[in-house]
Design a protein around this motif. Structure first.
Motif, PDB file in Angstrom:
ATOM      1  N   GLY A  54     -43.656 -93.141  23.119  1.00  0.00           N
ATOM      2  CA  GLY A  54     -43.966 -91.903  22.398  1.00  0.00           C
ATOM      3  C   GLY A  54     -43.624 -91.885  20.924  1.00  0.00           C
ATOM      4  N   LYS A  55     -43.064 -92.990  20.419  1.00  0.00           N
ATOM      5  CA  LYS A  55     -42.685 -93.019  19.005  1.00  0.00           C
ATOM      6  C   LYS A  55     -43.946 -93.150  18.137  1.00  0.00           C
ATOM      7  N   PRO A  56     -44.100 -92.300  17.105  1.00  0.00           N
ATOM      8  CA  PRO A  56     -45.284 -92.454  16.243  1.00  0.00           C
ATOM      9  C   PRO A  56     -45.235 -93.772  15.482  1.00  0.00           C
ATOM     10  N   THR A  57     -46.395 -94.423  15.375  1.00  0.00           N
ATOM     11  CA  THR A  57     -46.474 -95.695  14.636  1.00  0.00           C
ATOM     12  C   THR A  57     -47.817 -95.726  13.910  1.00  0.00           C
ATOM     13  N   GLN A  58     -47.880 -96.484  12.831  1.00  0.00           N
ATOM     14  CA  GLN A  58     -49.156 -96.729  12.147  1.00  0.00           C
ATOM     15  C   GLN A  58     -49.514 -98.209  12.263  1.00  0.00           C
ATOM     16  N   ASP A  59     -48.929 -98.860  13.236  1.00  0.00           N
ATOM     17  CA  ASP A  59     -49.105-100.300  13.410  1.00  0.00           C
ATOM     18  C   ASP A  59     -50.584-100.668  13.560  1.00  0.00           C
ATOM     19  N   ARG A  60     -51.024-101.570  12.705  1.00  0.00           N
ATOM     20  CA  ARG A  60     -52.425-101.991  12.702  1.00  0.00           C
ATOM     21  C   ARG A  60     -52.842-102.496  14.088  1.00  0.00           C
ATOM     22  N   ALA A  61     -51.969-103.291  14.715  1.00  0.00           N
ATOM     23  CA  ALA A  61     -52.308-103.877  16.017  1.00  0.00           C
ATOM     24  C   ALA A  61     -52.489-102.784  17.086  1.00  0.00           C
ATOM     25  N   ARG A  62     -51.677-101.727  16.987  1.00  0.00           N
ATOM     26  CA  ARG A  62     -51.805-100.632  17.967  1.00  0.00           C
ATOM     27  C   ARG A  62     -53.143 -99.903  17.766  1.00  0.00           C
ATOM     28  N   GLU A  93     -47.157 -98.456   5.161  1.00  0.00           N
ATOM     29  CA  GLU A  93     -47.175 -98.309   6.618  1.00  0.00           C
ATOM     30  C   GLU A  93     -48.365 -97.433   7.040  1.00  0.00           C
ATOM     31  N   ARG A  94     -48.555 -96.350   6.344  1.00  0.00           N
ATOM     32  CA  ARG A  94     -49.583 -95.371   6.712  1.00  0.00           C
ATOM     33  C   ARG A  94     -50.991 -95.902   6.512  1.00  0.00           C
ATOM     34  N   LEU A  95     -51.153 -96.814   5.546  1.00  0.00           N
ATOM     35  CA  LEU A  95     -52.509 -97.305   5.217  1.00  0.00           C
ATOM     36  C   LEU A  95     -53.072 -98.299   6.246  1.00  0.00           C
ATOM     37  N   GLN A  96     -52.238 -98.784   7.156  1.00  0.00           N
ATOM     38  CA  GLN A  96     -52.666 -99.880   8.037  1.00  0.00           C
ATOM     39  C   GLN A  96     -54.015 -99.672   8.760  1.00  0.00           C
ATOM     40  N   PRO A  97     -54.286 -98.487   9.323  1.00  0.00           N
ATOM     41  CA  PRO A  97     -55.577 -98.364  10.029  1.00  0.00           C
ATOM     42  C   PRO A  97     -56.795 -98.557   9.128  1.00  0.00           C
ATOM     43  N   THR A  98     -56.648 -98.384   7.799  1.00  0.00           N
ATOM     44  CA  THR A  98     -57.802 -98.587   6.915  1.00  0.00           C
ATOM     45  C   THR A  98     -58.193-100.061   6.835  1.00  0.00           C
TER      46      THR A  98
END
Ligand code: KMH
Ligand code: ZN
Length: 274
Positions: A54-62, A93-98
């Motif tokens: 349940g921990k929020p993450t911005q991990d690209r792999a996730r 960290e936040r930019l990873q999904p882009t």
């Protein structure tokens, strides 16, 4: 009136299973919640990701694991990954999904209070996010929590620092410490957007359902979901995001708005067909 685009913000970064056991964390839960919203009529899914606990993450792999799984279950849905993440995360960290080149992503338009925290979106951060979205051909959804956020991002678009025409705004009203969710505040904001732009309203907490009704009447688009509100009505927790979307559909029917399919939503938002 234009057809209504329903966005489902299925998990957010702050709400937990302690608030509502249906809040999704795992891949399977995320797909289940996205599909429940899509099957109920949501054309857009706003995606945050969590670790399995349940921990929020911005991990690209996730994101790389969850976005395609949601897309497979909701084939033509428009997915809007978050670049807001959770309060306290770094811009990098936040930019990873882009890095995954989604067709859209959120772009938060200024610093604001966020309950007891501060959600930091200073000018260097916004310029970096705008640059990335221009380079990667990503259409931003401009998240505005305050009046100054709108002014800031419209000025940035005029200078070519963020993608411009047509701009899509999401007015997030009712966050503790920010602009309250009232029809007059929404009307003020909507009256200031550049011609040709589109807009969505998100009411947080008890502002959720009044903002759905107001957004539908005003001809805008609406967002619901566990990120913003876990209740179907006072004291009754929603069992799924789909239940929240079903309630939006009931409002729309009563008020005479038809629901946009994902293909129609793409046309309204100026996205390329998929
Ligand atoms: N979780 C909030 C601090 C976004 O998705 O871009 C920020 C947020 C906005 O949810
Ligand atoms: Zn979000």
């Amino acid at each position: 009136m234009e057809k209504l685009i329903i966005t489902a913000a299925i998990c957010g970064a702050e709400v937990t299973k302690e608030h509502n056991p249906a809040v999704p964390y795992t891949l399977e839960e995320m797909v289940r919640e996205a599909k429940s919203a899509y099957d109920a009529g949501a054309a857009v899914i706003h995606v945050h990701v969590r670790t399995d606990d349940g921990k929020p993450t911005q991990d690209r792999a996730r994101f790389a694991e969850i976005l395609p799984a949601i897309q497979a279950a909701c084939p033509d849905a428009i997915l809007i990954p978050s670049t807001g993440g959770a309060v306290g995360m770094t811009p990098e960290e936040r930019l990873q999904p882009t890095e995954l080149n989604p067709e859209m992503a959120t772009l938060d338009c200024g610093t604001c209070n966020f309950g007891d925290d501060i959600f930091v979106n200073d000018m260097p951060t916004m310029r970096a996010f705008g640059k990335r979205m221009i380079e990667n051909n990503i259409k931003p959804e401009y998240e505005c929590f305050e009046i100054g956020h709108l002014d800031t991002v419209v000025n940035m678009a005029k200078k070519g620092l963020v993608p411009g025409d047509p701009m899509q705004f999401n007015f997030v009203l009712g966050v503790s410490g920010c602009t309250p969710a009232t029809p007059e505040n929404l009307a003020f904001l909507v009256n200031k957007i550049p011609a040709g732009s589109t807009w969505t309203v998100t009411g947080v907490g008890r502002g959720a359902w009044p903002m759905v009704a107001t957004g539908i009447i005003m001809g805008g688009h609406v967002r619901v979901g566990f990120e913003d509100n876990i209740y179907l009505e006072r004291g009754v927790k929603a069992k799924s995001n789909g239940e929240l979307v079903e309630k939006v559909k009931a409002f729309a029917k009563l008020l005479g708005r038809q629901i946009a399919s994902p293909a129609e939503a793409r046309e309204i938002l100026g996205l390329k067909a998929r």
